[in-house]
Each structure stands twice: as C-alpha cells, then as structure tokens.
Design a protein around this motif. Structure first.
Motif, PDB file in Angstrom:
ATOM      1  N   MET A 291      52.493  39.424  37.335  1.00 29.82           N
ATOM      2  CA  MET A 291      51.629  40.151  38.268  1.00 29.82           C
ATOM      3  C   MET A 291      50.541  39.238  38.833  1.00 29.82           C
ATOM      4  O   MET A 291      50.240  39.275  40.030  1.00 29.82           O
ATOM      5  CB  MET A 291      50.947  41.313  37.532  1.00 29.82           C
ATOM      6  N   ILE A 292      49.976  38.433  37.955  1.00 31.59           N
ATOM      7  CA  ILE A 292      48.907  37.546  38.406  1.00 31.59           C
ATOM      8  C   ILE A 292      49.435  36.594  39.467  1.00 31.59           C
ATOM      9  O   ILE A 292      48.815  36.362  40.499  1.00 31.59           O
ATOM     10  CB  ILE A 292      48.303  36.762  37.220  1.00 31.59           C
TER      11      ILE A 292
ATOM     12  N   TYR B 275      49.804  36.876  47.116  1.00 34.78           N
ATOM     13  CA  TYR B 275      49.264  37.810  48.102  1.00 34.78           C
ATOM     14  C   TYR B 275      47.957  37.265  48.669  1.00 34.78           C
ATOM     15  O   TYR B 275      47.762  37.225  49.889  1.00 34.78           O
ATOM     16  CB  TYR B 275      49.038  39.171  47.430  1.00 34.78           C
ATOM     17  N   VAL B 276      47.080  36.828  47.789  1.00 36.21           N
ATOM     18  CA  VAL B 276      45.798  36.303  48.242  1.00 36.21           C
ATOM     19  C   VAL B 276      46.007  35.085  49.127  1.00 36.21           C
ATOM     20  O   VAL B 276      45.343  34.899  50.146  1.00 36.21           O
ATOM     21  CB  VAL B 276      44.907  35.952  47.028  1.00 36.21           C
TER      22      VAL B 276
ATOM     23  N   ALA C 153      43.386  31.783  45.798  1.00 37.22           N
ATOM     24  CA  ALA C 153      44.752  31.929  45.319  1.00 37.22           C
ATOM     25  C   ALA C 153      45.083  30.852  44.299  1.00 37.22           C
ATOM     26  O   ALA C 153      45.712  31.131  43.268  1.00 37.22           O
ATOM     27  CB  ALA C 153      45.720  31.840  46.492  1.00 37.22           C
TER      28      ALA C 153
ATOM     29  N   LEU D 152      51.976  37.041  41.400  1.00 38.91           N
ATOM     30  CA  LEU D 152      52.245  37.787  42.619  1.00 38.91           C
ATOM     31  C   LEU D 152      50.947  37.997  43.397  1.00 38.91           C
ATOM     32  O   LEU D 152      50.891  37.814  44.619  1.00 38.91           O
ATOM     33  CB  LEU D 152      52.866  39.135  42.243  1.00 38.91           C
ATOM     34  N   PHE D 153      49.924  38.388  42.650  1.00 34.58           N
ATOM     35  CA  PHE D 153      48.630  38.616  43.293  1.00 34.58           C
ATOM     36  C   PHE D 153      48.124  37.327  43.944  1.00 34.58           C
ATOM     37  O   PHE D 153      47.601  37.330  45.062  1.00 34.58           O
ATOM     38  CB  PHE D 153      47.625  39.125  42.254  1.00 34.58           C
ATOM     39  N   ALA D 154      48.330  36.206  43.260  1.00 34.00           N
ATOM     40  CA  ALA D 154      47.896  34.920  43.809  1.00 34.00           C
ATOM     41  C   ALA D 154      48.588  34.666  45.136  1.00 34.00           C
ATOM     42  O   ALA D 154      47.957  34.260  46.117  1.00 34.00           O
ATOM     43  CB  ALA D 154      48.184  33.803  42.818  1.00 34.00           C
TER      44      ALA D 154
ATOM     45  N   ILE E 265      43.600  31.720  40.990  1.00 31.67           N
ATOM     46  CA  ILE E 265      44.300  32.822  40.310  1.00 31.67           C
ATOM     47  C   ILE E 265      45.643  32.344  39.767  1.00 31.67           C
ATOM     48  O   ILE E 265      46.025  32.647  38.637  1.00 31.67           O
ATOM     49  CB  ILE E 265      44.485  34.000  41.284  1.00 31.67           C
TER      50      ILE E 265
ATOM     51  N   HIS F 177      47.724  36.368  52.518  1.00 29.93           N
ATOM     52  CA  HIS F 177      47.066  37.441  53.225  1.00 29.93           C
ATOM     53  C   HIS F 177      45.631  37.052  53.594  1.00 29.93           C
ATOM     54  O   HIS F 177      44.847  37.868  54.064  1.00 29.93           O
ATOM     55  CB  HIS F 177      47.083  38.715  52.379  1.00 29.93           C
TER      56      HIS F 177
END
Lengths: 170, 146, 144, 512
Positions: free
Chosen positions: B17-18, B24-25, B39, B20-22, B42, B28
């Motif tokens: 998840m982390i 995204y950041v 990013a 993935l979030f990275a 993270i 995006h």
C-alpha cells in the motif's frame, strides 16, 4: 531534558505540529514534505543515530552568557526587520504584487498544470530543484562515504587498519 | 523482531500500500500536493519499514547496495539529462518545450513528469542508502548507556 | 516611525512568535553540548525560518495555490503566494540532507571519541594537543 | 535543430557557455558514481574540470569588453525564472575556481591514493566534483535563492571531504562537524536575509532586487536583511571573529582538499559578499557604506593582525597556513571596505593571487605529509634536503605570501596600498606593510625548519612523486608569472571592479 529519546520524539512532534501550521497557511505541499521529512525520516535517523551513540545527555556546565548574547542580538535584528513588514495576510504586500501574480496569470496556459507549486518547482524554477536533487545526492554520497564498511571488522584487525595509519601518526 | 507475528503480517500488507501511495503521490503531483521528493521519501519508507521488521538482508535481496548506489546517480542524471536534451535540440537548458516543439505546454507536462521521476529515484535511493549505512554500522554503545 | 497600533501588533505577532521559536532553536545549537541536541536545535531553527517564509505567502481569505483539476479558474478566487512554498520545499530538502550528514558525522565521532558530548571531546582533543606539543613542539630551540 | 511552429530561435553552443561551465562537472559527478570504476573516476573528473576551465576562459574572453551575458534557465525570463548572469567579475572567479581544480586534480590523484582506502575513490571524486560544481554555480548565478542552493551543494560535499581526513587524524571529524554547524547557521542566516529582501521587494533575481531596493532606501526590513546576508556569508568567508571553523578544517582535511578549499571556497564567498554589497545593494546607500566603514574595515584590520600573530606561534605548518588564510582574507575585505575602484581591484586581484599562493603552499605541505606523516614543524625538519624541488616551491609560495616584489602577492598588496593612499589613508597603507612583516616572521619559521635543520635519520628520503611536483610547480610558476606579467590579472580585476562599481545592470529580458 536528559533523555535523547524524548528529545527525538518531541522534535518529531514539533515537525508534525509545524506541518499542521503549514496547512493552515495554505502551504499543503510544504506541510506534506515537512510531515514526511521532519516527523518521518529525520526521527528515524535520529533514533538510528542514538542506537549507535548514546541515549542520554551527560552534563552541561558552562556559562550561558555568550549564547544568550548571540541569540538576543540575532532576535533583536529580526524584530527590527519585522517593523517595516506588511501585516500578516495583507494582500497589498510586495510579495503578492510582484512576480507571484505573474505565475498565476501565465502558468495555466504556459504549463497547464493545476498545482501551481509543482509548475514553479519543476519548470519556472526547475533549476533550483535540480540543485536540490544534487544536494540530496551529495548527502547520500557523503553518508555512504562516512559510514560505509563495517566498523566491527576493524576491531579484529582487518586490512583497513593499514589505510587507517597510512597517513602517519600526526 | 522475529516473534512479532502481527507486526510481520501487517508490514507485509502495508508495504504494498505504501508503495502504491508513493506512486500516486509521484504521478499525481501535477494535480494535488506531492511530487518527486515526497514520493521518494514514502517509497523509501516502504523499504525501510520492511528492513526494520524483517531484516536488512532481506531488503537487500530486492534492492542490493550496488543497485542503490547506481540509482542515486541515475535520478540526478535523468533530471540533468532532460536539460541536456533540450540544449541539444537548440533550446535553453531545462526548457521542456523542447520535448514537444509544436505544443510547448505538452512539453512542459512531459518535462515535469520526467524531472519529477528523476527526483523520486534519487530521493528513494538516497534515503535507502542512508538507512543501509546506519544499519550496517555495528553499535559500539556500551550497555550502561542504554 | 512605526505606530504600534493594535492592528500592527496583531498583524506582526506571527513574525515575533516565529522569531522566538527561531531563537530557541539557535540557543540550543549554540549552548547545548550534546551533538545530537545541536542537530535538533538546528532543525528547529530552520523550521522556524520556514514558518516565517510560509507566513509571508499567506493572503487573508486565500486558499492553497492549486487550480481546479479541469482548469476552469474562477477569476475571483484568491490564492496564497506559491513562491515561498517552492523555496521552502527546496530548503526543507536541503535541511534533511544536512541533518543526515550531521548525524552520520556524529556516529563517526562517537566511534572515534566514545562520546558525543562537546565538553568531553574538547577535553580529549586538548589532551591530544598537549601530548603533541610535548612531542613535536619547540622546534626552534630543540636539539639538532 | 528542431523547427517548431512556435517561434523559437535555436541556441548555438556558444549561447550555452554560461550554463555549460557549471553543467559539465555537474553531469560528471553522478556519472562517476554510476560507472563506479576506480580507474575511470579520476579521468572523468579531470576531463570535467578541464572542460569547465576551457569554457570559463571563453567566457572571460567574451565578457572582458564589458558585455554582460544572461542565460535563462528553462527559457523563462527573469524574474520568473532563474538567470545566470556573467560579467567580468564572476567570469574571473569562475576562471580562478576551475583553474585551481584543473591543477589540483592531478595532485589529488597522487595524494588520495595514499590517504584514502581504494573503495572510497569514486565517491571521493564525485564529491570533489560536486563541491566544485557548487562553487561554480554560486559564482555564476544571478538569482539569490539559487545561490543558496548551490552554496549548500558545495558546503555539504566540503563537510564530507574534510571529514575524510579522519583516516589520518580523528580531529577531522569534529572539525567537519563544527564546520557543518557553523556553515548551516550561516546558510540559514543567509536565507533569513533573502527572505527579508523578498518580503520587501517580492523578487529573488539579483538585478531586479537591486532596482527595487534602490527605491526603498529607508526600509528597515531591507536593513535587517542586509545584516543577515553579511553575517551569513561572513561565516563562510571566515571574517575574523567568525573564523572559528576554519583552522581545524584546513588542518585536518586531506591534503588535496585543504589546497582546494583554501584556494577556492573562501574566495567564492568573498565574491558573493562583493556581489551583494555592490550589485544588489549599492555602496552609496548610507547603511552599506556605514557597515563597510565601521564594521567590515575594523574587523578586516583586526583579522590581519590577530590571525598573523596566532600564525606565528603555531607548531603545525598546515595550521599556520590556515591562520595566514584568515589574515589574507582581511586584505580582501580591506580592499572592499575602501569602496573605491582601486580598492575593489585590489580585493579581486588578491582573490586570484592568494588562491594560487595558498594552493602552492598547501600542496607543498601535502607532499611533506606524504613523506613525513605529519605537518608538525618537528616532522618537517630538513625537508629542504630530502625534497629539494618541493621545498623550492615552498620558498616561492612563501615569498608570494609575504608580498615580495616579483611575486603575485606583491601585486595585490601594491594595489591595496595605492587604494589606501588614494584616499589619503596612509595609516592603512602602513598597517598593510606592518602586517606583511608579521608574514615574514611566520614564513621564516617554516623556512628555517625546512632548510636549516637536519633531517631525522628515520625519515623517508624519497622526493615527492612527479604527479605532485608538476602541479606544485605549475602553481609556483604562476605565482612568479603573475607577479611579473600583470596585465592579464590586473586588467581583468580592474574590469571586474569597474563592472561592480557601475552598480547593477538593467534586467536583461532579451538574452538567452
């Protein structure tokens, strides 16, 4: 505060609070970074350092006169400088009149990126960001140079011992 | 931390998840707060977390030290290389219009994406490298100080 | 000369509070003997400077400088100044780079000196210097 | 060349010169790490330094006529974008820095091999290149915040490079740490100052700043910003009471690094000070003139004497040179504080002359350390006999440090004395001469140790490697050459001073 563990934790909390402050000041990008860096990475690094060094501060016994003098003088200079500053949030302040409005005017059609901060960071002032990457790079290379190689091996007399003394005993 | 079963399971779930979030950041950043640097941090946290809960050795199987060293340099080169490309095509250094001469603002988009990718790679690699360097040190601390 | 009206004081209170925070950080750097604490103080000093920068970018009634995703920009909308944000993003990164380097140096210092207290380090260095002067000093009148 | 429907004139290689000078070493640093081969690291670094040097020569030739080059990063015109702005003053500084790097790199190759473990070699050169890039970037930029970023690139890498001296003496680590703390305080002061200026003017471009500051002579925010910038840069310059980081950093750093930073880092900081004092602020502003007259000048004089005195009583050759550097910085500041064209010329020409002089001397000590293991006078006894070529260069450097006619050091002091006499400040001229006498004493102490004593029996009697002697003699030769043929250096310095005294130019929107 003798316990460095508490110091590291509090400094992390301080960073988190300042991130909140940045959010209220509309600087969401900065808040994000401060939270990631101040509360995250630098706390981890601080704990890592403590694991390798010491957890408690020893003693401190010297006169605080000189530091106090330096700090008061610096503080006074800053306060003196603030006297001619515009009020907080004043839309007529010079910072809002020159350069910045141009970014708002031009970036929608020149860059076309909704986040103006990203536009300035990566394009208008992209060269600064390249420098920033270089700073991170040099810090990384620096830490690799300083902490590479296991120290433990050296205790048992490893080849590094030679280089250690190559330069002589000066 | 071999015995902390919950910690290990949760970490396994979190790391993905982390990351993935990275990502995204990272991608995006044009639309919302964030960008290469955040990013990168993270992403590095994902590796560091895995290393802390399991072992550095296990992370280093995925991300060996030599690779980290190369990545540190690669990111900077991507950034500067974008600039060099625009120079070679007759534009000013870092003028992203060079990436799409007929439509400069598309070029800007591409350029921002590229340089942010460079920043992200360098920051991830540097943070992981610093973590490796700190972890690789044997603590010399004596017991009474802990 | 400046008139200290209420609006002036309220409008400048933020700067003064940040100054106080800055000076607290600077005091820690200059006064504390523990090297880790020095780094913490340095962080605090820098963060307070960042606050000063960010607060000058704020416009009353403004919002974060991010346009709507569809780029339909409301001409009435007031945005805060993005330039200080950009500068501080760079400065934060420089700050963490400095911090990590400082901490790495502390680790090395601790390995060589077995302490991270400035006073003890200075004592060790003084002893070393005295020993050196005994060994290497007095070149002028020394025996040939 | 890409032809677009959007109007755009393609830039030629010549237009890119201002950025190329910084970009070449900038690209080389990550390349060295990426390739990671020991044997390739040095050639790459050397080629990069040579490239920068060639570009900076071309730049200087281009701007000598008084032209000002403006390069717009990313194609964005200032004040929106970042600008590189090259006039004679910074072209000259770029030339000094890159020339020193070109000469020191071959020397570094020989000394690094001995002083550092092999596995550190590529990373060492990467950091060297970064420090070099940072200094060039600081000199080339026309944007106040960009200056801070490049200052930090060079500072961070310099801290590590100094700490690498820890393989010889652990005090290098604490020296690096202290430098890190002081340097970061200085840099933070600098951003406080920039922040204040930004707050009062709304811009970060130096030329734009200058134009706007000129309209706000009594703004207290600008006054405070000025004070913070001067103190912040003063920490990097090592103005006398702010010099505490310098002696240990120079003494315990690896030899090549001592030579490099002694010859370049403080010089670039002095340049930044000049740029801010004369181009961003103007000396006809009351507060600038007062600061120069009542603060900078007394501290410059104090530094000249106090640091020279301390230098006399050192037992360590390297530390003696470090203190002498602080004293020499005093001369440059004195020249600046005279606020005249001649004074500024003296300061700029001394930048150059002192850089080559100190590079010679620090390289000589490095060669001594290689053979004797330490830089204490006691361990250098009799080096004149075992290393005659190196020691002869030491004599040349020492004479130049004192300012004996026929050497480069003489020229700058001569111009400085002229500048003082121009304003009927004969007492300053006398003080300059008097402090040179102190230099005679500390240089003599070194010479006596090296030449008048017998070498110890157990000393390594081999001469220095050729890779060291050649760079040393190039620098020593330069000390003599530029002491006799002065038109190049003095001419460039005079042009640079004229450019600085003329105040800031207009904002160049039409450049590249």
């Amino acid at each position: 505060m003798r316990s460095l563990f508490a110091v590291a934790m509090l400094s992390g909390a301080f960073s988190l609070l300042s991130a909140l402050l940045f959010v209220t000041l509309d600087a969401v990008d900065v808040a994000f970074t401060e939270a990631a860096v101040g509360a995250g990475i630098s706390t981890v690094l601080m704990l890592g350092t403590m694991a390798l060094t010491a957890r408690f501060e020893r003693h401190a016994s010297h006169s605080p006169a000189l530091p106090l003098f330096v700090v008061t003088l610096t503080g006074a200079a800053i306060i003196y400088g603030t006297l001619d500053m515009p009020n907080f949030g004043d839309p007529a302040a010079p910072v809002h009149q020159h350069v910045a409005p141009e970014y708002f005017e031009r970036s929608p059609h020149e860059i076309g990126v909704p986040n103006v901060v990203t536009g300035i960071l990566a394009s208008y002032r992209g060269y600064d960001t390249m420098g920033e990457t270089a700073v991170v790079f040099s810090a990384g290379v620096g830490v690799m140079l300083l902490l590479s190689g296991l120290r433990r091996r050296k205790r048992k007399g490893d080849p590094d011992e030679d280089t250690q003394n190559k330069g002589g005993k000066a | 931390m071999r015995h902390h079963l919950i910690l290990r399971v949760v970490t396994k779930l979190l790391v993905g998840m982390i990351m993935l979030f990275a990502l995204y950041v990272q991608f995006h950043g044009d639309y919302s707060p964030g960008g290469g640097f955040q990013a990168g941090v993270i992403m590095a946290v994902a590796f560091i977390l895995y290393g802390l809960v399991f072992s550095v050795g296990q992370v280093q199987q995925v991300l060996p030290v030599w690779l980290v060293h190369k990545l540190v340099a690669l990111g900077v080169l991507i950034y500067a290389g974008t600039g060099v490309y625009s120079m070679l095509t007759g534009y000013a250094f870092l003028d992203y219009a060079a990436l799409s001469p007929h439509h400069p603002s598309h070029g800007q988009h591409w350029g921002i994406l590229l340089v942010e990718a460079g920043v992200g790679i360098t920051v991830t690699a540097v943070m992981v490298a610093i973590h490796y360097a700190f972890v690789g040190r044997a603590p010399l601390i004596s017991d009474e100080e802990w | 000369m400046t008139e200290f009206t209420l609006s002036f004081i309220v409008g400048h209170m933020n700067y003064w509070l940040f100054t106080l925070l800055m000076m607290t950080g600077l005091y820690i750097v200059v006064d504390k003997g523990n090297l880790v604490k020095k780094i913490v103080g340095l962080n605090m000093f820098q963060t307070a400077v960042f606050m000063l920068y960010i607060s000058m970018g704020k416009v009353t009634g403004g919002t974060a400088p991010i346009f709507p995703t569809d780029m339909n920009i409301d001409p009435e909308a007031v945005y805060s100044n993005p330039l200080p944000h950009v500068l501080i993003l760079t400065a934060i990164v420089v700050g963490i780079a400095t911090t990590s380097l400082g901490l790495a140096l502390i680790v090395r210092i601790r390995e060589e000196y077995h302490t991270i207290e400035e006073a003890l380090i200075q004592k060790i260095e003084l002893e070393k210097a005295t020993r050196e002067i005994r060994e290497f000093g007095e070149t002028m009148g020394g025996p040939e | 060349m890409a032809e677009g429907s959007v109007q755009h004139t393609a830039l030629s290689l010549l237009d890119h010169l201002p950025v190329l000078v910084v970009l070449i070493p900038f690209l080389a640093a990550p390349l060295v790490v990426l390739i990671g081969r020991n044997w390739l690291a040095w050639p790459l670094a050397f080629m990069a330094a040579l490239g920068s040097f060639i570009v900076s020569v071309m730049l200087l030739a281009k701007v000598r006529g008084g032209e000002v080059l403006s390069y717009h990063m990313g194609g964005w015109a200032p004040p929106l974008g970042i600008e590189y702005r090259i006039d004679t003053a910074n072209a000259f500084v770029l030339l000094i820095v890159s020339a020193i790097a070109v000469v020191i790199l071959p020397y570094a190759r020989a000394s690094v091999r001995v002083e550092l473990p092999d596995r550190h070699v590529p990373l060492f050169y990467a950091l060297f290149l970064l420090a070099f890039t940072g200094l060039l970037g600081v000199a080339a930029t026309g944007d106040a915040f960009n200056l801070f970023v490049f200052l930090e690139i060079s500072s961070l890498s310099t801290y590590v490079l100094i700490a690498l001296g820890g393989y010889r003496d652990k005090r290098a680590l604490t020296a690096a740490f202290n430098y890190l703390i002081m340097g970061t305080i200085g840099a933070t002061f600098f951003i406080i100052g920039i922040g204040f200026l930004y707050m009062a003017t709304g811009t970060l471009n130096m030329a734009d700043l200058a134009a706007r500051i000129a309209e706000l002579p009594d703004n207290r925010t600008i006054h405070a910003g000025f004070a913070f910038i001067v103190v912040g840069i003063g920490l990097k310059v090592a103005i006398y009471p702010l010099h505490l980081w310098l002696p240990n950093a120079y003494t315990y750093a690896p030899s090549a690094i001592s030579a490099f930073i002694a010859a370049t880092a403080t010089k670039v900081a002095v340049y930044v000070l000049m740029r801010f004092l004369f181009s961003v602020f103007q000396p006809d502003f009351g507060f600038v003139a007062e600061t120069l007259q009542y603060i900078v000048m007394p501290f410059a004089l104090l530094g000249m004497f106090a640091a020279s005195f301390i230098a006399i009583f050192q037992n360590d050759f390297k530390k003696m040179l470090a203190y002498s550097s602080i004293a020499q910085i005093g001369y440059m500041l004195l020249g600046i504080s005279l606020m005249s064209e001649t004074g500024l010329t003296a300061a700029i020409v001394h930048l150059f002359n002192h850089a080559i002089t100190k590079a010679t001397l620090f390289m000589v000590v490095g060669a001594y350390v290689l053979r004797s293991g330490g830089s204490f006078y006691r361990s250098l006894e009799g080096m004149g006999k075992t290393m005659p070529w190196t020691s002869a260069a030491a004599i040349v450097g020492g004479l130049s440090l004192i300012g004996v006619p026929g050497t480069a050091g003489f020229i700058s002091k001569w111009v400085l004395v002229q500048a003082a006499l121009e304003q009927d400040m004969w007492w300053i001229a006398l003080l300059v001469v008097a402090s040179s006498l102190l230099a005679v004493i500390y240089v003599w102490r070194g010479v006596e140790v090296v030449f008048m004593k017998q070498p110890a029996d157990d000393v390594d009697r081999r001469p220095a490697p050729l890779m060291m002697i050649i760079p040393i003699w190039i620098m020593a030769g330069a000390c003599v050459y530029f002491g006799l043929a002065t038109d190049v250096t003095l001419g460039a310095a005079r042009d640079a001073a004229q450019g600085l005294m003329a105040g800031p130019g207009p904002l160049l929107l039409g450049g590249h």
